[in-house]
Write a protein that holds these residues in place. Structure first.
Motif, PDB file in Angstrom:
ATOM      1  N   THR A 127       0.850  -1.186   0.000  1.00 51.24           N
ATOM      2  CA  THR A 127       0.000   0.000   0.000  1.00 51.24           C
ATOM      3  C   THR A 127       0.881   1.230   0.000  1.00 51.24           C
ATOM      4  O   THR A 127       1.867   1.301   0.746  1.00 51.24           O
ATOM      5  CB  THR A 127      -0.913   0.014   1.239  1.00 51.24           C
ATOM      6  N   THR A 129       2.153   5.128   0.615  1.00 56.88           N
ATOM      7  CA  THR A 129       2.088   6.001   1.778  1.00 56.88           C
ATOM      8  C   THR A 129       0.862   6.917   1.712  1.00 56.88           C
ATOM      9  O   THR A 129       0.488   7.409   0.643  1.00 56.88           O
ATOM     10  CB  THR A 129       3.359   6.843   1.910  1.00 56.88           C
ATOM     11  N   ALA A 130       0.258   7.121   2.877  1.00 53.90           N
ATOM     12  CA  ALA A 130      -0.937   7.968   2.948  1.00 53.90           C
ATOM     13  C   ALA A 130      -0.605   9.363   3.472  1.00 53.90           C
ATOM     14  O   ALA A 130      -1.514  10.102   3.859  1.00 53.90           O
ATOM     15  CB  ALA A 130      -1.978   7.308   3.846  1.00 53.90           C
ATOM     16  N   GLN A 132      -0.168  13.104   3.993  1.00 53.22           N
ATOM     17  CA  GLN A 132      -0.833  14.251   3.387  1.00 53.22           C
ATOM     18  C   GLN A 132      -0.292  15.538   3.984  1.00 53.22           C
ATOM     19  O   GLN A 132       0.141  15.571   5.136  1.00 53.22           O
ATOM     20  CB  GLN A 132      -2.347  14.166   3.607  1.00 53.22           C
ATOM     21  N   ASN A 192      -8.582   6.032   9.090  1.00 56.79           N
ATOM     22  CA  ASN A 192      -9.626   7.041   8.974  1.00 56.79           C
ATOM     23  C   ASN A 192     -10.832   6.649   9.812  1.00 56.79           C
ATOM     24  O   ASN A 192     -11.470   7.486  10.434  1.00 56.79           O
ATOM     25  CB  ASN A 192     -10.046   7.213   7.513  1.00 56.79           C
ATOM     26  N   ASP A 197      -9.701   0.445   6.226  1.00 63.07           N
ATOM     27  CA  ASP A 197      -9.181   1.553   5.418  1.00 63.07           C
ATOM     28  C   ASP A 197      -7.794   2.003   5.899  1.00 63.07           C
ATOM     29  O   ASP A 197      -7.361   3.109   5.595  1.00 63.07           O
ATOM     30  CB  ASP A 197     -10.150   2.736   5.424  1.00 63.07           C
ATOM     31  N   GLN A 199      -3.951   2.740   6.161  1.00 59.66           N
ATOM     32  CA  GLN A 199      -2.901   3.026   5.183  1.00 59.66           C
ATOM     33  C   GLN A 199      -1.608   3.346   5.919  1.00 59.66           C
ATOM     34  O   GLN A 199      -1.636   3.929   7.011  1.00 59.66           O
ATOM     35  CB  GLN A 199      -3.303   4.201   4.288  1.00 59.66           C
ATOM     36  N   VAL A 201       2.079   5.097   6.813  1.00 58.49           N
ATOM     37  CA  VAL A 201       2.937   6.278   6.682  1.00 58.49           C
ATOM     38  C   VAL A 201       4.346   5.790   6.992  1.00 58.49           C
ATOM     39  O   VAL A 201       4.571   5.129   8.013  1.00 58.49           O
ATOM     40  CB  VAL A 201       2.511   7.410   7.635  1.00 58.49           C
ATOM     41  N   ASN A 235       2.791   4.217  -4.889  1.00 60.43           N
ATOM     42  CA  ASN A 235       1.997   5.350  -5.384  1.00 60.43           C
ATOM     43  C   ASN A 235       2.811   6.607  -5.642  1.00 60.43           C
ATOM     44  O   ASN A 235       2.248   7.653  -5.966  1.00 60.43           O
ATOM     45  CB  ASN A 235       0.869   5.665  -4.399  1.00 60.43           C
ATOM     46  N   TRP A 261      -3.564  10.617  13.495  1.00 57.88           N
ATOM     47  CA  TRP A 261      -4.138  10.675  12.145  1.00 57.88           C
ATOM     48  C   TRP A 261      -5.593  11.114  12.187  1.00 57.88           C
ATOM     49  O   TRP A 261      -6.384  10.608  12.949  1.00 57.88           O
ATOM     50  CB  TRP A 261      -4.032   9.309  11.496  1.00 57.88           C
ATOM     51  N   ASN A 262      -5.919  12.086  11.329  1.00 60.86           N
ATOM     52  CA  ASN A 262      -7.317  12.473  11.099  1.00 60.86           C
ATOM     53  C   ASN A 262      -8.019  12.931  12.386  1.00 60.86           C
ATOM     54  O   ASN A 262      -9.184  12.635  12.614  1.00 60.86           O
ATOM     55  CB  ASN A 262      -8.115  11.309  10.488  1.00 60.86           C
TER      56      ASN A 262
END
Length: 263
Positions: A127, A129-130, A132, A192, A197, A199, A201, A235, A261-262
């Motif tokens: 997967t 890296t998420a 942001q 999230n 879901d 992901q 880092v 990605n 996160w989030n």
């Protein structure tokens, strides 16, 4: 399934949710902020199971009362009609529900008895890296080294160009992941909502690394910011570097997913 079987399944599911929500087990499935909703759902299911049993008990009691209150000496043709309806009822119940339906209980027992491992290096390597870009950064504390999450360090290094990290020693905790070439990453899976879901880092590690690197091993890493970025092969997302000065193994944390996160 009949009503009593449905009530039993509801009771087991509600009990499983309450068991997970009152222990750390729920952290393997959802983020910590969803604990109140999980507990509320368990209570609702238990109440529903109790209401189902009560309704069936009342209905059986009412049927028994109606049967015992029939007056004697009723006409013969009414008795024959009653026997006819009873025969039809026996025919209706001649085909019980398949017992295989009780296999629905197995996932509930697995939830109660088996604690699944948190997602690790296998998922992280497959997967991207998420990471942001954040809206801003909080001031770093004066402690030395500075304790940072994987997400916080990675975002400051990748999108803040390390400005807040220059001249500061940091301490970051995560699990190891090694790519096909043996390149080590310090990773934390971020949620999230739930584990479905999740992901990763990632932080690329350089410097004084342990002689033996074991994937999925949890490490507390101390080091300093190193300029430059590499790209995630999945990605193309940014992965910053951390120059390691020391490491030590640590147990898997209570919440294995990144807590910043989030929020």
């Amino acid at each position: 399934m009949n009503r009593h079987a449905q009530a039993a399944v509801l009771f087991l599911l509600g009990g499983a949710l309450l068991h997970a929500g009152t222990t750390d087990l729920y952290l393997r499935y959802v983020k910590a902020g969803l604990q109140p909703l999980l507990l509320a759902a368990g209570v609702v299911l238990l109440v529903t199971a109790g209401a189902t049993v009560w309704y069936e008990w009342r209905r059986g009691k009412s049927a028994s009362a109606n049967g015992s209150s029939e007056e004697p000496g009723r006409p013969e043709h009414e008795a024959q009609l009653r026997e006819h309806h009873e025969d039809e009822g026996h025919e209706d119940h001649a085909h019980p529900e398949p017992r295989v339906s009780w296999l629905l209980v197995l996932p509930l027992l697995a939830l109660i008895l088996v604690a699944p491992p948190a997602l690790g290096s296998y998922s992280a390597l497959r997967t991207g890296t998420a990471l942001q870009k954040p809206f801003g950064y909080d001031p770093l504390p004066a402690s030395n080294p500075v304790p940072l999450s994987v997400v916080d360090y990675a975002s400051r290094a990748a999108y803040g160009h390390g400005k807040s990290l220059h001249g500061r020693a940091v301490r970051v905790t995560g699990f190891l992941s090694l790519d096909g070439s043996g390149k080590p990453y310090l990773v934390r899976m971020a949620l999230n909502c739930c584990a479905a879901d999740a992901q990763p880092v990632k932080i690329a590690l350089t410097g004084q690394l342990p002689p033996v690197l074991r994937p999925d091993a949890w490490l507390e890493v101390k080091g300093t910011y190193r300029p430059g970025l590499t790209r995630d092969p999945v990605n193309g997302g940014p992965i910053p570097y951390l120059k390691v000065t020391s490491t030590r193994p640590v147990p898997t944390p209570r919440d294995p997913y990144d807590e910043t996160w989030n929020k």
